[in-house]
Design a protein around this motif. Sequence first.
Motif, PDB file in Angstrom:
ATOM      1  N   UNK A  16       0.842  -1.210   0.000  1.00  0.00           N
ATOM      2  CA  UNK A  16       0.000   0.000   0.000  1.00  0.00           C
ATOM      3  C   UNK A  16       0.868   1.248   0.000  1.00  0.00           C
ATOM      4  N   UNK A  17       2.149   1.091   0.134  1.00  0.00           N
ATOM      5  CA  UNK A  17       2.997   2.246   0.439  1.00  0.00           C
ATOM      6  C   UNK A  17       3.742   2.819  -0.754  1.00  0.00           C
ATOM      7  N   UNK A  18       3.426   2.319  -1.937  1.00  0.00           N
ATOM      8  CA  UNK A  18       4.130   2.839  -3.113  1.00  0.00           C
ATOM      9  C   UNK A  18       3.162   3.676  -3.947  1.00  0.00           C
ATOM     10  N   UNK A  19       3.557   4.916  -4.215  1.00  0.00           N
ATOM     11  CA  UNK A  19       2.695   5.804  -5.006  1.00  0.00           C
ATOM     12  C   UNK A  19       2.411   5.165  -6.357  1.00  0.00           C
ATOM     13  N   UNK A  20       1.195   5.322  -6.804  1.00  0.00           N
ATOM     14  CA  UNK A  20       0.707   4.690  -8.029  1.00  0.00           C
ATOM     15  C   UNK A  20       1.699   4.768  -9.198  1.00  0.00           C
ATOM     16  N   UNK A  21       2.101   6.003  -9.572  1.00  0.00           N
ATOM     17  CA  UNK A  21       2.906   6.138 -10.786  1.00  0.00           C
ATOM     18  C   UNK A  21       4.324   5.613 -10.609  1.00  0.00           C
ATOM     19  N   UNK A  22       4.734   5.461  -9.367  1.00  0.00           N
ATOM     20  CA  UNK A  22       6.080   4.945  -9.141  1.00  0.00           C
ATOM     21  C   UNK A  22       6.135   3.434  -9.260  1.00  0.00           C
ATOM     22  N   UNK A  23       4.963   2.810  -9.221  1.00  0.00           N
ATOM     23  CA  UNK A  23       4.944   1.350  -9.130  1.00  0.00           C
ATOM     24  C   UNK A  23       4.889   0.657 -10.485  1.00  0.00           C
ATOM     25  N   UNK A  24       4.743   1.419 -11.564  1.00  0.00           N
ATOM     26  CA  UNK A  24       4.571   0.786 -12.873  1.00  0.00           C
ATOM     27  C   UNK A  24       5.859   0.104 -13.336  1.00  0.00           C
ATOM     28  N   UNK A  25       5.781  -1.188 -13.594  1.00  0.00           N
ATOM     29  CA  UNK A  25       6.992  -1.889 -14.042  1.00  0.00           C
ATOM     30  C   UNK A  25       6.981  -2.158 -15.542  1.00  0.00           C
ATOM     31  N   UNK A  26       5.800  -2.068 -16.149  1.00  0.00           N
ATOM     32  CA  UNK A  26       5.750  -2.365 -17.578  1.00  0.00           C
ATOM     33  C   UNK A  26       4.431  -1.923 -18.176  1.00  0.00           C
ATOM     34  N   UNK A  27       4.508  -1.386 -19.383  1.00  0.00           N
ATOM     35  CA  UNK A  27       3.300  -1.197 -20.188  1.00  0.00           C
ATOM     36  C   UNK A  27       3.322  -2.276 -21.239  1.00  0.00           C
ATOM     37  N   UNK A  28       2.182  -2.866 -21.437  1.00  0.00           N
ATOM     38  CA  UNK A  28       2.073  -3.935 -22.410  1.00  0.00           C
ATOM     39  C   UNK A  28       0.948  -3.580 -23.363  1.00  0.00           C
TER      40      UNK A  28
END
Length: 333
Positions: free
Chosen positions: A105-117
Amino acid sequence: MSRATERLKIVLNHLDRSNAARASFTSSQNVSYHHPQALRYTLDTDTLSPEQRIAYEEDGFILIRNLVSEEDIDRFRAEFERICKREVQIPGLIVMRDVAIAKSEFVAEEKAVSKLQDFQEDPELFRYCALPEILKYVECFTGPNIMAMHTMLINKPPDAGKKTSRHPMHQDLHYFPFRPADRIVCSWTAMEKVNRQNGCLVVLPGTHKGTLLEHNYPEWEGGVNKMYHGVRNYDPQHPRVHLEMEKGDTVFFHPLLIHGSGMNQTKGFRKAISCHYASADCYYIDVKGTTQENISNEVKEIAARKYGVDDTITFQDTWALRGRLVQGERISL
Ligand SMILES: CCCC(=O)SCCNC(=O)CCNC(=O)[C@H](O)C(C)(C)COP(=O)(O)OP(=O)(O)OC[C@H]1O[C@@H](n2cnc3c(N)ncnc32)[C@H](O)[C@@H]1OP(=O)(O)O
Ligand SMILES: Nc1ncnc2c1ncn2[C@@H]1O[C@H](COP(=O)(O)OP(=O)(O)OP(=O)(O)O)[C@@H](O)[C@H]1O
Ligand SMILES: O=C(O)CCC(=O)C(=O)O
Ligand SMILES: [Fe+2]
Ligand SMILES: [Mg+2]
């Protein structure tokens, strides 16, 4: 020089000499020229030098330095940021988070993106797949009718301490229900400096000459990302090459080449943009009863949720829906 390399050199010399004769012969006789078996992975265009063709034939990959401009990469990066901030909505796009942070729960949304597919409906990102400097090389492997089948922007996150930022060693063909494999190629462009520290690509040269191997989730204690299957058995003694690259450098590789990427030990997100291309006259295969059945079932499950349907969508359909023509004529894919 190995005997195989020697043999390729001889064949290439011969091809060079017979080029002119062949061109006039094939046009007058309306027959197609058959490449000798020695050159099964590359086609005869003017883009690759004989040395580059030999390298791809032998290694299953070729690294082209400084191929994509800074300006283009900066634009892809800006579009990625707009997507993360939800300033744009792209149909069909999958935004994936690393398994270690997806559950936090502690990671800001946009920082958590690891991949766009699957960014094929984003005109700005999809420009990558149609860049003439990329297609010029792609054509050497696929021929003139080219489909962009699979698109990704990988944003390998700083490892959260569980080594989940690794990508296990795999062959991309595991994911593809189309053939022939030799007419499929991946382009992967570094969007910034990539090295061992931030988890560059690691390849096992020559493994494209083998067959498709069995893939499963690796037994990693810290967890594994969804669909990150790895080759069950590969020779741990096989020489590995770490592809350290600068912004804009691009590697083209065969879908049977065993590759993966290491952990990101830096604080930055390691970015790359990539597309898998196939000749438009590749054909779909049935993977029932093959090693690809496991991934096929996973993909169908996710597709059923994504498109809000039951299991009427086949593994092949998921590819036919995503594939886009980028050059020539759409034939069977
Ligand atoms: C040649 C190479 C070809 C390829 O690489 S093909 C690979 C294809 N990969 C894909 O198509 C992307 C797969 N990922 C996805 O579809 C989605 O990101 C995924 C995993 C379904 C999650 O979707 P979201 O919309 O984020 O759903 P959600 O947040 O409600 O989470 C649902 C459950 O999934 C979990 N999850 C999210 N990201 C994950 C991850 N990276 N690895 C493993 N599990 C993950 C999440 O924790 C949640 O689980 P639970 O229900 O709470 O137990
Ligand atoms: N236990 C393992 N099982 C399967 N694959 C692994 C395992 N450990 C690492 N790999 C894979 O091997 C490749 C290289 O991994 P690794 O993390 O050792 O990076 P590296 O680039 O070799 O880094 P380093 O320079 O620290 O050795 C990656 O594809 C990674 O996922
Ligand atoms: O960028 C990486 O780490 C490798 C990605 C990859 O090989 C894949 O998604 O198939
Ligand atoms: Fe891959
Ligand atoms: Mg290592």
